[in-house]
Design a protein around this motif. Structure first.
Motif, PDB file in Angstrom:
ATOM      1  N   LYS A   4      50.510  16.390  14.181  1.00 35.31           N
ATOM      2  CA  LYS A   4      49.381  15.790  13.465  1.00 35.31           C
ATOM      3  C   LYS A   4      49.792  14.522  12.721  1.00 35.31           C
ATOM      4  O   LYS A   4      48.962  13.655  12.475  1.00 35.31           O
ATOM      5  N   ASP A   5      51.074  14.411  12.348  1.00 35.60           N
ATOM      6  CA  ASP A   5      51.540  13.232  11.628  1.00 35.60           C
ATOM      7  C   ASP A   5      51.538  11.983  12.522  1.00 35.60           C
ATOM      8  O   ASP A   5      51.618  10.871  12.026  1.00 35.60           O
ATOM      9  N   ARG A   6      51.412  12.159  13.816  1.00 32.55           N
ATOM     10  CA  ARG A   6      51.371  11.028  14.748  1.00 32.55           C
ATOM     11  C   ARG A   6      49.965  10.738  15.270  1.00 32.55           C
ATOM     12  O   ARG A   6      49.746   9.752  15.956  1.00 32.55           O
ATOM     13  N   GLU A   7      49.036  11.601  14.963  1.00 31.82           N
ATOM     14  CA  GLU A   7      47.668  11.474  15.468  1.00 31.82           C
ATOM     15  C   GLU A   7      46.942  10.313  14.800  1.00 31.82           C
ATOM     16  O   GLU A   7      47.064  10.091  13.600  1.00 31.82           O
ATOM     17  N   ILE A   8      46.177   9.590  15.598  1.00 30.17           N
ATOM     18  CA  ILE A   8      45.315   8.516  15.104  1.00 30.17           C
ATOM     19  C   ILE A   8      43.881   8.986  15.303  1.00 30.17           C
ATOM     20  O   ILE A   8      43.473   9.301  16.422  1.00 30.17           O
ATOM     21  N   THR A   9      43.138   9.044  14.224  1.00 30.96           N
ATOM     22  CA  THR A   9      41.758   9.538  14.308  1.00 30.96           C
ATOM     23  C   THR A   9      40.714   8.441  14.104  1.00 30.96           C
ATOM     24  O   THR A   9      39.560   8.629  14.462  1.00 30.96           O
ATOM     25  N   ASP A  10      41.112   7.313  13.556  1.00 35.79           N
ATOM     26  CA  ASP A  10      40.169   6.227  13.292  1.00 35.79           C
ATOM     27  C   ASP A  10      39.746   5.562  14.606  1.00 35.79           C
ATOM     28  O   ASP A  10      40.589   5.053  15.358  1.00 35.79           O
ATOM     29  N   PHE A  11      38.453   5.575  14.890  1.00 41.62           N
ATOM     30  CA  PHE A  11      37.904   5.036  16.135  1.00 41.62           C
ATOM     31  C   PHE A  11      38.349   3.594  16.363  1.00 41.62           C
ATOM     32  O   PHE A  11      38.809   3.231  17.453  1.00 41.62           O
ATOM     33  N   ASN A  12      38.220   2.744  15.351  1.00 42.43           N
ATOM     34  CA  ASN A  12      38.556   1.329  15.514  1.00 42.43           C
ATOM     35  C   ASN A  12      40.041   1.121  15.780  1.00 42.43           C
ATOM     36  O   ASN A  12      40.423   0.225  16.539  1.00 42.43           O
ATOM     37  N   ILE A  14      41.985   3.276  17.349  1.00 45.35           N
ATOM     38  CA  ILE A  14      42.188   3.698  18.740  1.00 45.35           C
ATOM     39  C   ILE A  14      41.756   2.581  19.692  1.00 45.35           C
ATOM     40  O   ILE A  14      42.464   2.263  20.651  1.00 45.35           O
ATOM     41  N   VAL A  15      40.631   1.950  19.419  1.00 44.63           N
ATOM     42  CA  VAL A  15      40.150   0.849  20.259  1.00 44.63           C
ATOM     43  C   VAL A  15      41.156  -0.300  20.250  1.00 44.63           C
ATOM     44  O   VAL A  15      41.435  -0.906  21.294  1.00 44.63           O
ATOM     45  N   LYS A  16      41.753  -0.600  19.108  1.00 44.46           N
ATOM     46  CA  LYS A  16      42.756  -1.671  19.031  1.00 44.46           C
ATOM     47  C   LYS A  16      43.965  -1.363  19.910  1.00 44.46           C
ATOM     48  O   LYS A  16      44.520  -2.256  20.544  1.00 44.46           O
ATOM     49  N   GLU A  96      52.509   3.668  21.355  1.00 49.18           N
ATOM     50  CA  GLU A  96      51.136   3.961  20.971  1.00 49.18           C
ATOM     51  C   GLU A  96      50.441   4.400  22.256  1.00 49.18           C
ATOM     52  O   GLU A  96      50.685   3.832  23.320  1.00 49.18           O
ATOM     53  N   SER A  97      49.592   5.412  22.160  1.00 48.25           N
ATOM     54  CA  SER A  97      48.910   5.890  23.363  1.00 48.25           C
ATOM     55  C   SER A  97      47.521   6.409  23.038  1.00 48.25           C
ATOM     56  O   SER A  97      47.227   6.767  21.900  1.00 48.25           O
ATOM     57  N   VAL A  98      46.704   6.435  24.082  1.00 53.03           N
ATOM     58  CA  VAL A  98      45.349   6.984  23.989  1.00 53.03           C
ATOM     59  C   VAL A  98      45.133   7.834  25.232  1.00 53.03           C
ATOM     60  O   VAL A  98      45.471   7.416  26.343  1.00 53.03           O
ATOM     61  N   ILE A  99      44.636   9.037  25.033  1.00 50.98           N
ATOM     62  CA  ILE A  99      44.209   9.867  26.154  1.00 50.98           C
ATOM     63  C   ILE A  99      42.764  10.272  25.910  1.00 50.98           C
ATOM     64  O   ILE A  99      42.315  10.331  24.766  1.00 50.98           O
ATOM     65  N   GLY A 100      42.044  10.510  26.984  1.00 50.85           N
ATOM     66  CA  GLY A 100      40.653  10.893  26.824  1.00 50.85           C
ATOM     67  C   GLY A 100      40.065  11.381  28.125  1.00 50.85           C
ATOM     68  O   GLY A 100      40.754  11.524  29.134  1.00 50.85           O
ATOM     69  N   LYS A 101      38.771  11.614  28.064  1.00 52.18           N
ATOM     70  CA  LYS A 101      38.066  12.085  29.252  1.00 52.18           C
ATOM     71  C   LYS A 101      36.632  11.597  29.236  1.00 52.18           C
ATOM     72  O   LYS A 101      36.098  11.204  28.190  1.00 52.18           O
ATOM     73  N   GLY A 102      36.045  11.633  30.401  1.00 48.62           N
ATOM     74  CA  GLY A 102      34.654  11.211  30.544  1.00 48.62           C
ATOM     75  C   GLY A 102      34.220  11.388  31.981  1.00 48.62           C
ATOM     76  O   GLY A 102      34.873  12.071  32.765  1.00 48.62           O
ATOM     77  N   GLU A 147      35.416  11.749  24.988  1.00 44.66           N
ATOM     78  CA  GLU A 147      36.351  12.246  23.999  1.00 44.66           C
ATOM     79  C   GLU A 147      37.672  11.490  24.163  1.00 44.66           C
ATOM     80  O   GLU A 147      38.086  11.210  25.290  1.00 44.66           O
ATOM     81  N   MET A 148      38.323  11.143  23.037  1.00 48.02           N
ATOM     82  CA  MET A 148      39.627  10.466  23.128  1.00 48.02           C
ATOM     83  C   MET A 148      40.417  10.706  21.854  1.00 48.02           C
ATOM     84  O   MET A 148      39.846  10.966  20.798  1.00 48.02           O
ATOM     85  N   THR A 149      41.734  10.635  21.998  1.00 50.31           N
ATOM     86  CA  THR A 149      42.626  10.763  20.855  1.00 50.31           C
ATOM     87  C   THR A 149      43.703   9.702  20.964  1.00 50.31           C
ATOM     88  O   THR A 149      44.067   9.264  22.053  1.00 50.31           O
TER      89      THR A 149
END
Length: 153
Positions: A4-12, A14-16, A96-102, A147-149
């Motif tokens: 959890k200490d590495r998780e990014i939850t802020d939408f903006n 994540i977009v950056k 830095e990474s982003v994973i998600g689904k759609g 959904e994305m993290t």
């Protein structure tokens, strides 16, 4: 997410991170095994939703898979830096990474130009006027992110 200490939850934020990435890896549901492919992508944010665009030739395995099941997962990463501690003889990687689904939809002819412009402008400093003769032979896909993290080390 385990760390959890590495998780990014802020939408903006994540977009950056997504804006810094130059390749997106798609995972499609192909019977017994996932089908993974690296693709260039375009991106826009519309009413708080991320939309990813991809393109390809007008035939191939990915289209056969998408006809059966248009669900997809994606991953993108950037900012890689090897960190080595000589004293401990250990190394790790910053990233830095982003994973998600759609779900992926094939765009109709009338929506291709906007999506291709978003996609090509992403990889050029200045607006790129691409030749329109290729458009009818190009399939354009749209993944609406459900959904994305984000994660950073």
């Amino acid at each position: 997410m385990r760390r959890k200490d590495r998780e990014i939850t802020d939408f903006n934020e994540i977009v950056k991170i997504m804006e810094k990435c130059d390749v997106c890896r798609l995972a499609l549901n192909d019977d017994d095994y996932p089908y993974i492919l690296p693709v260039n992508f375009g991106m826009k944010v519309d009413n708080g939703k991320v939309i990813l665009y991809f393109h390809g030739a007008n035939q191939g395995r990915k289209y056969e898979i998408l006809k059966r099941d248009n669900r997809a997962s994606f991953e993108m990463d950037c900012s890689h830096q090897l960190v080595f501690d000589e004293n401990k003889a250990e190394c790790t990687m910053k990233y830095e990474s982003v994973i998600g689904k759609g779900r992926i939809d094939i765009l109709p002819e009338e929506d291709k130009m906007e999506a291709l412009t978003i996609l090509t402008d992403r990889y050029h400093e200045n607006h790129f006027e691409f030749g329109t003769a290729i458009v009818p032979r190009t399939v354009v896909m749209k993944l609406t992110v459900e959904e994305m993290t984000g994660k950073r080390r």
